[in-house]
Design an enzyme around this catalytic site. Structure first.
Site, PDB file in Angstrom:
ATOM      1  N   LYS A  54       0.559  -4.674  -7.544  1.00 41.94           N
ATOM      2  CA  LYS A  54       1.228  -3.598  -8.279  1.00 41.94           C
ATOM      3  C   LYS A  54       1.710  -4.114  -9.634  1.00 41.94           C
ATOM      4  CE  LYS A  54       2.574  -1.120  -4.079  1.00 41.94           C
ATOM      5  NZ  LYS A  54       3.608  -0.718  -3.122  1.00 41.94           N
ATOM      6  N   GLN A  98       9.646  -2.481  -1.580  1.00 39.43           N
ATOM      7  CA  GLN A  98       8.478  -2.593  -0.707  1.00 39.43           C
ATOM      8  C   GLN A  98       8.891  -2.497   0.767  1.00 39.43           C
ATOM      9  OE1 GLN A  98       5.377  -2.538  -1.886  1.00 39.43           O
ATOM     10  NE2 GLN A  98       4.401  -2.728   0.113  1.00 39.43           N
ATOM     11  N   ASP A 121       8.456   5.962  -5.622  1.00 36.40           N
ATOM     12  CA  ASP A 121       7.740   6.009  -4.339  1.00 36.40           C
ATOM     13  C   ASP A 121       7.854   7.392  -3.698  1.00 36.40           C
ATOM     14  OD1 ASP A 121       6.239   3.867  -3.352  1.00 36.40           O
ATOM     15  OD2 ASP A 121       8.035   2.641  -3.025  1.00 36.40           O
TER      16      ASP A 121
HETATM   17  N1  GUN Z   1       4.523  -0.228   2.224  1.00 36.13           N
HETATM   18  C1  GUN Z   1       3.288   0.291   2.489  1.00 36.13           C
HETATM   19  N2  GUN Z   1       2.989   1.244   1.587  1.00 36.13           N
HETATM   20  C2  GUN Z   1       4.025   1.326   0.736  1.00 36.13           C
HETATM   21  C3  GUN Z   1       4.295   2.129  -0.402  1.00 36.13           C
HETATM   22  O1  GUN Z   1       3.508   2.981  -0.827  1.00 36.13           O
HETATM   23  N3  GUN Z   1       5.487   1.909  -1.011  1.00 36.13           N
HETATM   24  C4  GUN Z   1       6.386   0.998  -0.550  1.00 36.13           C
HETATM   25  N4  GUN Z   1       7.539   0.873  -1.196  1.00 36.13           N
HETATM   26  N5  GUN Z   1       6.179   0.252   0.512  1.00 36.13           N
HETATM   27  C5  GUN Z   1       4.997   0.412   1.143  1.00 36.13           C
END
Ligand code: GUN
Length: 297
Positions: A54, A98, A121
């Site tokens: 990311k 995350q 998110d």
């Molecule tokens: N863990 C798995 N997918 C995601 C996501 O799209 N965002 C976040 N913050 N954690 C994740």
């Protein structure tokens, strides 16, 4: 019939280019650089890899990213304190925590602590609530289901006669991150939605009726190609590592859908990898750009 392969990698690249151009324009015209804070607690290798990817994509798109790598024993209080600081930091337009967080952390409270204006998110309960309500729109759409919707819109262009509106959609999985928000987005797009999960009876028959199948269970090839309706559009969110001594690396990545059989039967399908994965990151970049636009309102 051989299916259209929905190339998430190529579409994600195009979206990333569009974000990059908009970032340049924002810097020139408004003097601000979109910023994403990426918070990682603990040392889950998959989470470390996702956050790294990311942040790399942010750098390519001209988005500033701020990494916070905290030890696994970080307290609830310290994590909430960091979120409060990031909420107040004018260089940060998006906050990504995350998931999953370590068990001793109350994830719900953390997600609620994120400012609604920086919730890139889209996991804040108010954003999810707006997603669920008729006539309301969330400020941010969760990145993975958002990417799936873009892939379905691409299928509308490529598959004659396919339309999301009015389609029978089956979402396999009911996670907070994918299955649940995906179902809500499909309802908003006027599909008729069925959610199937580990307790559902007669899954194969339900899937056999579907014009749209979303695989979001994380169970390698659990959805058999022979179950699928001819002409269906399939989006596979799962990426499961499966041991394969014959493969050069000793493993292969599989989705929820039995790809090799499905692709001879359905109208369109995403590959694993190279389908939904790159789209998730592209949509996060788009959401971060939107966060900066929100700050300028
Ligand atoms: N863990 C798995 N997918 C995601 C996501 O799209 N965002 C976040 N913050 N954690 C994740």
């Amino acid at each position: 019939m051989s299916a259209v392969i929905l190339d998430g990698k190529a579409i994600a690249k195009q979206i990333q280019e569009e974000v990059k151009e908009a970032v340049v324009k924002m810097k020139q015209e408004r003097g601000i650089t979109p910023g994403l804070a990426a918070v990682l607690v603990g040392e889950n290798p998959a989470s470390q890899m996702y956050v790294k990817m990311k942040r790399n994509r942010c750098a390519e798109a001209g988005i500033e990213s701020f990494g916070y790598e905290l030890p696994a024993d970080t307290s609830q209080r310290d994590l909430e304190k960091l979120i409060a600081e990031l909420n107040a930091n004018s260089k940060v337009h998006g906050i990504l925590v995350q998931l999953p967080l370590p068990d001793h952390i109350d994830s719900d409270k953390i997600l609620q602590a994120i400012s609604l204006d920086k919730d890139v998110d889209g996991f804040h309960p108010i954003n999810i609530g707006r997603l669920a309500m008729k006539g309301r729109e969330p400020e941010f759409i969760p990145a993975t289901p958002y990417g799936c919707m873009v892939l379905l819109q691409e299928a509308e262009k490529l598959v004659p006669g396919f339309k999301i509106s009015g389609a029978n959609a089956v979402v396999c999985g009911r996670s907070n991150i994918v299955g649940m928000p995906m179902s809500l987005l499909l309802v908003k797009a006027d599909a008729t939605v069925t959610i199937v999960h580990s307790r559902t009876k007669d899954i194969s028959e339900i899937i056999g009726q579907a014009d749209i199948v979303i695989g979001a269970m994380g169970r390698a090839e659990m959805i058999k190609g022979a179950w699928l309706k001819e002409g269906a559009v399939c989006i596979d969110v799962a990426t499961v590592k499966v041991d394969d001594p014959a493969a050069p690396k000793g493993y292969v990545w599989k989705g929820d859908i039995e790809f090799e059989v499905a692709k001879e039967r359905v109208a369109a399908i995403t590959p694993v990898p190279g389908g939904v994965g790159p789209m998730t990151i592209a949509m996060l970049l788009k959401n971060t750009l939107h966060g900066a636009e929100v700050a300028l309102r």
